[in-house]
Design an enzyme around this catalytic site. Structure first.
Site, mmCIF file in Angstrom:
data_model
loop_
_atom_site.group_PDB
_atom_site.id
_atom_site.type_symbol
_atom_site.label_atom_id
_atom_site.label_comp_id
_atom_site.label_asym_id
_atom_site.label_seq_id
_atom_site.Cartn_x
_atom_site.Cartn_y
_atom_site.Cartn_z
ATOM 1 N N ASP A 310 0.861 -1.180 0.000
ATOM 2 C CA ASP A 310 0.000 0.000 0.000
ATOM 3 C C ASP A 310 0.906 1.240 0.000
ATOM 4 O O ASP A 310 2.091 1.147 0.324
ATOM 5 C CB ASP A 310 -0.897 -0.033 1.238
ATOM 6 C CG ASP A 310 -1.716 1.227 1.372
ATOM 7 O OD1 ASP A 310 -2.353 1.624 0.391
ATOM 8 O OD2 ASP A 310 -1.711 1.814 2.475
ATOM 9 N N ASP A 504 -2.041 -0.633 5.860
ATOM 10 C CA ASP A 504 -2.351 -0.096 7.192
ATOM 11 C C ASP A 504 -3.782 0.375 7.330
ATOM 12 O O ASP A 504 -4.241 0.606 8.442
ATOM 13 C CB ASP A 504 -1.411 1.072 7.513
ATOM 14 C CG ASP A 504 -1.804 2.339 6.782
ATOM 15 O OD1 ASP A 504 -2.095 2.249 5.576
ATOM 16 O OD2 ASP A 504 -1.816 3.410 7.403
ATOM 17 N N ASP A 508 -7.352 -1.836 3.300
ATOM 18 C CA ASP A 508 -6.373 -2.880 3.036
ATOM 19 C C ASP A 508 -6.742 -4.205 3.698
ATOM 20 O O ASP A 508 -6.187 -5.254 3.348
ATOM 21 C CB ASP A 508 -4.980 -2.462 3.552
ATOM 22 C CG ASP A 508 -4.464 -1.214 2.868
ATOM 23 O OD1 ASP A 508 -4.610 -1.120 1.638
ATOM 24 O OD2 ASP A 508 -3.925 -0.340 3.556
#
Length: 617
Positions: A310, A504, A508
């Protein structure tokens, strides 16, 4: 699943096995042999019964594990009166399962502490007052108060004039978004500004956050189970054991030789060496701030070849930082930062707090502002050291200066904070969410450790993602992804081998659950992602991922070395027993020697020190 009850049962079984072995030995040495055999048998039976139940459960699931060999050896030893040998095997088996349970229990306890901060209630307007209610009690039309720092509990529309919300956990947009009255906002966002009112449009169970949780659950159900290292060796070892034991009995007609073979064949190197090495690896990883939730995730982490990252809060810090200061008139960049930070001390906006932190990091002394007026969503005005100062958006500053208010060029994903002093434009602070320091070196280190493919997956805009990651040498970049699209990306990348996903945010969490190994940034990340992940970085440092992988691979290598050496020695012992050179008790003692050797080797995992780790201690 009642993990506490299972842990207590495994502890109890180990205690009974050790007590039976020790008390039986005492009775045997005292000459009370009949009672010693009875005590040994009583110590073995609870372990054997629990083992048979576990075997039946595994067989119903279509799995064949090393438990069968241990059950055969204990059953045969009891059946032919070799109770002491059975007691030794029972201690070894229950000891191995206890070690695995202990490691997983510690991971669960740390996760409980990590997730205890998750809010369970919301503040609702009712009859001219406020009340705290459970999330499930919120209905469409309820007017809720969202305090600064609160997570928006349900989907709704803004009822106040303006609101600032941080949607980074959901969309990957790193900077707060200004919403006006009537605008929709999603559950899971965080209030980054002043308190505001929200009119609920959906109950909690039908809101965005709940939908993501359901997506997590679906991903976990569809996720392929992680194969334990020991179980991958067990079927072959079981076949070798049965063949040698059957041949010894069939060719000699002596069943005791078969018992001796089974006792020596008890897969203690698998039962003990693997959990010892992997438990040591779990402990060592936790020492460096990497919480791995059990031995199976550690093994899979060691075998991963594809890494999906990410952006916001993972590759980047997730908080705005000053990347440039543009000056005008006679002011220096230090003057601009000092004036802006001094005035922003009166604001709790995340951009304002970032400016104050930057000034303090430079060691600047900040005077207290006076006559402060904050315009929500626009900026702050006041007096600093006798000067009239205004800091905020360019539109606000244009209303407080004479003459033109030029705007400098800014790159994608950055924001401008303008400053006026005594009615004159003083300059701009250009802010963005840059890469974490050392990211490029970290990615190079991961490739050196065997990661073959690195992909960026973000909900942010493509132009922002491309600018931030320029020069990193990523193998692919996927932007503008929704949570279900991230899951699809994980499943697609599996064709290249086991996939590790690092994130995080709430958005996600489904991808973390679907990945072979999900890694969450637990220090400031969303609780949903930490709960869905297999690994949690307990410190807010992505550079700990490399040491975590290195520890996992080293621990797995040590486990494999111990297994190969231990199984090799066991096979030699089985052959000796088949030819009558070892009795069952002698075989048990030989197996003890082998156990000590492989355990000592496995304990080397406690000394694993990742290479190139900054601030290792």
């Amino acid at each position: 699943m009642d993990f506490a009850r299972i842990d207590r049962m495994k502890t109890g079984l180990l205690g009974l096995a050790i007590a039976g072995l020790v008390i039986g030995l005492g009775l045997f040495l005292a000459g009370i042999e009949d009672l010693a055999h009875l005590v040994w048998t009583l110590g073995v039976l609870p372990v054997l019964i629990a083992l048979l139940v576990e075997i039946l459960r595994s067989l119903r699931a279509g799995e064949v594990g090393l438990d069968i060999v241990a059950a055969l050896s204990m059953s045969a030893a009891l059946g032919f009166g070799e109770t002491m040998a059975a007691a030794v095997v029972a201690v070894m088996y229950s000891g191995g399962t206890f070690l695995e349970s202990m490691a997983e229990g510690r991971a669960r306890r740390e996760m409980h502490d990590l997730l205890s901060r998750v809010p369970r209630t919301a503040t609702r307007h009712r009859n001219g007052g406020l009340e705290d209610v459970p999330l499930d009690d919120i209905q469409p039309g309820d007017l809720l108060l969202i305090r600064q720092g609160d997570v928006v509990p349900v989907d709704g529309v803004i009822a106040s004039e303006t609101a600032f919300v941080d949607t980074s956990a959901l969309t990957g947009e790193s900077l707060p978004v200004r919403l006006t009255q009537g605008a929709e906002t999603m559950s899971g966002s965080t209030n980054a500004g002043a308190p505001f009112d929200l009119t609920a449009t959906h109950p909690a169970k039908n809101s965005t956050y709940a939908g993501i949780v359901r997506l997590v659950e679906e991903a976990q159900r569809s996720k392929a189970p992680m194969a334990r290292l020991a179980d991958r060796w067990s079927l072959g070892f079981l076949i070798v054991t049965v063949v040698i034991a059957g041949a010894a009995w069939g060719l000699t007609g002596d069943p005791i030789r078969a018992v001796a073979v089974l006792v020596v064949a008890t897969p203690c190197p698998l039962i003990l060496a693997v959990p010892v090495a992997l438990t040591a690896g779990l402990s060592r990883a936790a020492h460096f701030g990497v919480l791995i939730k059990g031995a199976a995730p550690l093994e899979t982490m060691a075998r991963s070849r594809t890494l999906i990252l990410d952006k916001t809060g993972t590759l980047t810090d997730g908080r705005p930082q000053i990347i440039r200061i543009d000056t005008q008139n006679t002011h220096s960049d230090t003057d601009i930062l000092r004036f802006a930070a001094a005035l922003d001390q009166a604001s709790k906006h995340p951009v304002a707090q970032a400016i104050v932190a930057a000034a303090k990091a430079r060691g600047l002394s900040l005077p207290l502002p006076t006559n402060v007026v904050e315009i929500p969503g626009e900026g702050v005005s006041g007096r600093v050291d006798g000067h009239a100062v205004v800091v905020g958006g360019t539109d606000l500053i244009a209303q407080h200066v004479t003459g033109p208010a030029p705007r400098p060029m800014r790159s994608a994903g950055s924001v401008l904070v303008a400053l006026a002093v005594d009615g004159q434009m003083a300059g701009h602070l250009v802010m963005a969410d840059p890469l974490r320091a050392g990211t490029q070196a970290m990615l190079a280190g991961l490739r050196a450790q065997g990661i073959l493919r690195i992909v960026l997956a973000t909900g942010d805009r493509a132009d922002v993602a491309e600018r931030v990651t320029e020069g990193l040498g990523l193998d692919a970049l996927r932007a503008g992804l929704s949570p279900d699209q991230k899951v699809l990306l994980v499943l697609t990348e599996r064709k290249n081998g086991p996939v590790m996903m690092v994130g995080d945010g709430v958005n996600d969490a489904p991808a973390l659950a679907a990945a072979d190994v999900g890694v969450a940034m637990g220090a400031r990340g969303a609780a949903a992602s930490a709960e869905a992940a297999d690994v949690v970085l307990l410190v807010d440092r992505i550079d700990r991922l490399g040491p975590g992988i290195e520890i996992a691979r080293s621990a797995r290598r040590i486990a494999v070395e111990s297994v190969v050496a231990g199984i090799g020695l066991s096979v030699l012992g089985m052959i000796a027993a088949a030819f009558g050179y070892l009795t069952p008790v002698q075989g048990a003692l030989l197996q003890e020697v082998i156990d000590v050797a492989v355990i000592l080797n496995a304990l080397r995992a406690l000394r694993i020190t990742p290479t190139g780790l900054l601030a290792a201690e």
